[in-house]
Write an enzyme that holds these catalytic residues in place. Structure first.
Site, PDB file in Angstrom:
ATOM      1  N   ASP A  84       0.871  -1.164   0.000  1.00 40.26           N
ATOM      2  CA  ASP A  84       0.000   0.000   0.000  1.00 40.26           C
ATOM      3  C   ASP A  84       0.918   1.226   0.000  1.00 40.26           C
ATOM      4  OD1 ASP A  84      -2.333   1.598   0.282  1.00 40.26           O
ATOM      5  OD2 ASP A  84      -2.007   1.682   2.444  1.00 40.26           O
ATOM      6  N   LEU A  85       0.359   2.388  -0.291  1.00 43.96           N
ATOM      7  CA  LEU A  85       1.181   3.605  -0.363  1.00 43.96           C
ATOM      8  C   LEU A  85       1.041   4.469   0.890  1.00 43.96           C
ATOM      9  CD1 LEU A  85       3.037   5.499  -1.931  1.00 43.96           C
ATOM     10  CD2 LEU A  85       1.012   6.400  -3.108  1.00 43.96           C
ATOM     11  N   ASP A  86      -0.155   5.007   1.092  1.00 43.60           N
ATOM     12  CA  ASP A  86      -0.379   5.903   2.233  1.00 43.60           C
ATOM     13  C   ASP A  86      -0.274   5.142   3.547  1.00 43.60           C
ATOM     14  OD1 ASP A  86      -0.859   7.916   0.439  1.00 43.60           O
ATOM     15  OD2 ASP A  86      -3.027   7.750   0.531  1.00 43.60           O
ATOM     16  N   THR A 140       0.539  10.483   3.666  1.00 39.86           N
ATOM     17  CA  THR A 140      -0.194  11.591   3.057  1.00 39.86           C
ATOM     18  C   THR A 140      -1.574  11.746   3.686  1.00 39.86           C
ATOM     19  OG1 THR A 140      -1.078  10.176   1.295  1.00 39.86           O
ATOM     20  CG2 THR A 140       1.001  11.316   0.845  1.00 39.86           C
ATOM     21  N   LYS A 162      -9.478   5.889   5.524  1.00 42.24           N
ATOM     22  CA  LYS A 162      -8.163   5.362   5.176  1.00 42.24           C
ATOM     23  C   LYS A 162      -8.284   4.072   4.367  1.00 42.24           C
ATOM     24  CE  LYS A 162      -5.456   7.419   8.898  1.00 42.24           C
ATOM     25  NZ  LYS A 162      -4.549   7.158  10.041  1.00 42.24           N
ATOM     26  N   SER A 164      -2.415   0.625  -4.376  1.00 37.76           N
ATOM     27  CA  SER A 164      -3.033   1.718  -3.628  1.00 37.76           C
ATOM     28  C   SER A 164      -4.318   2.158  -4.295  1.00 37.76           C
ATOM     29  CB  SER A 164      -2.062   2.911  -3.563  1.00 37.76           C
ATOM     30  OG  SER A 164      -2.706   4.065  -3.065  1.00 37.76           O
ATOM     31  N   ALA A 165      -5.283   2.553  -3.474  1.00 38.27           N
ATOM     32  CA  ALA A 165      -6.530   3.097  -4.009  1.00 38.27           C
ATOM     33  C   ALA A 165      -6.326   4.489  -4.580  1.00 38.27           C
ATOM     34  CB  ALA A 165      -7.586   3.149  -2.907  1.00 38.27           C
ATOM     35  N   LYS A 172     -10.716  -1.964  -1.820  1.00 37.17           N
ATOM     36  CA  LYS A 172     -10.435  -2.657  -0.574  1.00 37.17           C
ATOM     37  C   LYS A 172     -11.645  -2.518   0.355  1.00 37.17           C
ATOM     38  CE  LYS A 172      -5.594  -1.246  -1.069  1.00 37.17           C
ATOM     39  NZ  LYS A 172      -4.490  -0.455  -0.503  1.00 37.17           N
ATOM     40  N   GLU A 175       0.436  -3.412   4.609  1.00 37.75           N
ATOM     41  CA  GLU A 175      -0.703  -2.502   4.785  1.00 37.75           C
ATOM     42  C   GLU A 175      -0.703  -1.874   6.164  1.00 37.75           C
ATOM     43  OE1 GLU A 175      -3.300  -0.973   3.777  1.00 37.75           O
ATOM     44  OE2 GLU A 175      -3.739  -1.701   1.767  1.00 37.75           O
ATOM     45  N   ASP A 176      -1.264  -0.647   6.247  1.00 35.65           N
ATOM     46  CA  ASP A 176      -1.420   0.003   7.550  1.00 35.65           C
ATOM     47  C   ASP A 176      -2.888   0.153   7.940  1.00 35.65           C
ATOM     48  OD1 ASP A 176      -1.903   3.478   7.288  1.00 35.65           O
ATOM     49  OD2 ASP A 176      -1.963   2.101   5.600  1.00 35.65           O
TER      50      ASP A 176
END
Length: 216
Positions: A8-10, A16, A44, A115-116, A146, A170-171
């Protein structure tokens, strides 16, 4: 042996979330809805339109806008968000990320972003880490967001590996649920949200040894 990493990115590569929150709060306020940081936790890991729908329900305005108007609102939010992202630099990589990506590259382990965010390519460019990723899944090509596993399965497919050969990072709970639904090994990156179902939990990626990880 595992053969690829899917991130995942964020909240995993960079944070961000603060920019998302500021942009959503400004947009919500413009239509008479107030949101706070507690409510923002619900946004999120989910798509832009799904986030907007949750805000409208929160404000009791889910029937107040046409689809075209909702799309315009989402565009307005994204324009503000991208303006805020102009301030991103490589210093905004989360602690330990660069070291972990360097280790993955050293060991020829392919990496993907799942990432979404439709802004993922722009964000990675600002962070100067685009070259570390073999694949960036385009969320516009997907039917479901997701916690559906589609984005993780797509990432594995584009990396040329099976889901069982991938490790997902993932976070957010929605993303973690997606990784497990894809039958992948899941690393939860703790960023304040309580996570359930991860095979491993860490606070930063350089807590992990790449070679030990791929042997799982």
């Amino acid at each position: 042996m595992k053969k690829g990493f899917i991130f995942d990115l964020d909240g995993v590569i960079t944070d961000t979330a603060k920019y998302h929150y500021l942009a959503w709060k400004d947009l919500a306020s413009s239509i008479g809805i107030e949101i706070d940081l507690v409510f923002n936790e619900q946004l999120k890991g989910i798509s832009r339109m799904d986030s907007l729908e949750r805000i409208l329900v929160h404000g009791g305005k889910e029937q107040a806008f046409t689809l075209a108007e909702k799309e315009a609102l989402a565009h307005q939010k994204n324009t503000h968000y991208v303006e805020l992202l102009q301030a991103l630099t490589p210093a905004d990589l989360l602690p330990g990320v660069k070291a972990f990506l360097d280790e993955a590259r050293k060991n020829a382990i392919p990496c993907a972003i799942a990432s979404a965010s439709k802004n993922a390519p722009f964000i990675l460019d600002k962070l100067e880490v685009t070259d570390y990723f073999n694949v960036i899944v385009d969320p516009a090509t997907l039917k479901k967001g997701k916690p559906d596993p589609e984005i993780f399965l797509k990432a594995a497919e584009l990396l040329g590996i099976s889901a069982k050969e991938a490790i997902g990072f993932e976070d957010a709970q929605a993303g973690l649920d997606g990784i497990k639904a894809a039958n992948m090994f899941a690393v939860g990156v703790f960023s304040g949200e309580e996570l359930h179902g991860a095979d491993l939990l860490v606070e930063r990626l350089d807590e992990l040894d790449v070679l030990d990880l791929i042997r799982r």
